[in-house]
Design a protein around this motif. Structure first.
Motif, short mmCIF file in Angstrom:
data_model
loop_
_atom_site.label_atom_id
_atom_site.label_comp_id
_atom_site.label_asym_id
_atom_site.label_seq_id
_atom_site.Cartn_x
_atom_site.Cartn_y
_atom_site.Cartn_z
N GLU A 86 -0.65 -3.65 -11.05
CA GLU A 86 -0.05 -3.95 -9.86
C GLU A 86 -0.73 -3.22 -8.59
O GLU A 86 -0.77 -2.03 -8.68
N ARG A 93 -0.79 -6.30 1.90
CA ARG A 93 -1.53 -7.07 0.73
C ARG A 93 -1.19 -6.72 -0.41
O ARG A 93 -0.95 -5.48 -0.67
N ARG A 94 -1.15 -7.49 -1.55
CA ARG A 94 -0.81 -7.21 -2.78
C ARG A 94 -1.46 -7.93 -3.82
O ARG A 94 -1.83 -9.00 -3.41
N ILE A 95 -1.56 -7.63 -5.00
CA ILE A 95 -2.23 -8.45 -6.17
C ILE A 95 -0.71 -8.56 -7.05
O ILE A 95 -0.57 -7.52 -7.61
N ASP A 96 -0.63 -9.55 -7.40
CA ASP A 96 0.48 -10.04 -8.35
C ASP A 96 -0.19 -10.60 -9.49
O ASP A 96 -0.48 -11.90 -9.47
N ILE A 97 -0.20 -9.90 -10.33
CA ILE A 97 -0.65 -10.74 -11.62
C ILE A 97 0.63 -11.21 -12.51
O ILE A 97 1.33 -10.67 -12.90
#
Length: 248
Positions: A86, A93-97
């Protein structure tokens, strides 16, 4: 010199981006994850560091992102949770896997396995599941064999710990998180400085070296990719407090 490994000079903070583990680095390890104590001093230190290094301070932890956000005001900090799976930047801004497809059925199978095994604890995580047998040491062999059978049947990474075995999504680690943050402004063009205490921080220490930076091991001396060491959480806080005052 700290037990054969140098203590870091405070001027390492110049032109650095700072990556900080949480448990065992910024706070003392507690018996339960929800029992950690976040002091006003720690909050003040993080605020001073962010003022000194705007956009260049990140918390990189194995805890879920939401859990750390609940413990700290992370609105001005970069944050990576779940050992790099995460990612959250201060600008939102974010990365959601998405959770791996195997996770829900694996949790169900482990719940069935643990039923009737007194002392075996199942811990659900966003990208994995852990089987604790600290209170049921006689179940160690059964737990390990069952976890190994699940890992061999799917795209699952098996992690061994002290009286625990964890099945998790492969490919994410703290080193990958450091690398991802360093590719983005305002960290791009700076040098990574990583603080951590556990073997799970080794990937971040190694990445810091690769990118021309350094790692700082918190705690007892042990084999590590970290160049520097500080003996305890209190020493890490003292160092960070002093470093926040170093002129840019």
């Amino acid at each position: 010199m700290v037990g054969g490994r140098l203590a870091p000079p405070v001027d390492l903070i110049r032109n650095a981006s700072l990556f900080l583990d949480f448990d065992g680095t910024l706070v003392e390890i507690a018996a339960r994850p929800d029992a950690v104590i976040v002091t006003d001093r720690l909050r003040a230190i993080l605020g001073a560091l962010e003022a000194a290094l705007p956009g260049r301070v990140a918390i990189v932890t194995g805890r879920p992102l939401a859990q750390v956000a609940a413990l700290l005001d992370v609105s001005a900090l970069a944050l990576s949770g779940s050992h790099g799976a995460e990612m959250l930047w201060p600008d939102g801004r974010r990365i959601d896997i998405p959770p791996p497809l195997w996770l829900a059925p694996t949790i169900s199978r482990i719940a069935g396995f643990s039923e009737g095994r007194a002392g075996v604890l199942v811990e659900e995580k966003p990208f994995g599941v852990a089987i604790h047998y600290r209170e049921a040491p006689d179940e160690e062999r059964a737990c390990l064999r069952f976890a190994e059978s699940l890992a061999h049947s799917s795209d699952i990474e098996l992690l061994h710990g002290k009286m625990v075995v964890e099945l998790r999504m492969p490919g994410a680690d703290k080193g990958a998180a450091v690398s991802a943050f360093m590719k983005q402004a305002p960290m791009m063009g700076t040098v990574p400085l990583v603080f951590g205490d556990d073997v799970t921080d080794e990937a971040a220490f190694a990445m810091a070296r690769t990118l021309g930076g350094s790692g700082v091991l918190i705690g007892d001396e042990r084999p590590s990719a970290a160049r520097y060491r500080l003996p305890a959480v209190s020493d890490a806080l003292d160092w960070l407090e002093a470093a926040a005052m170093v002129p840019a």
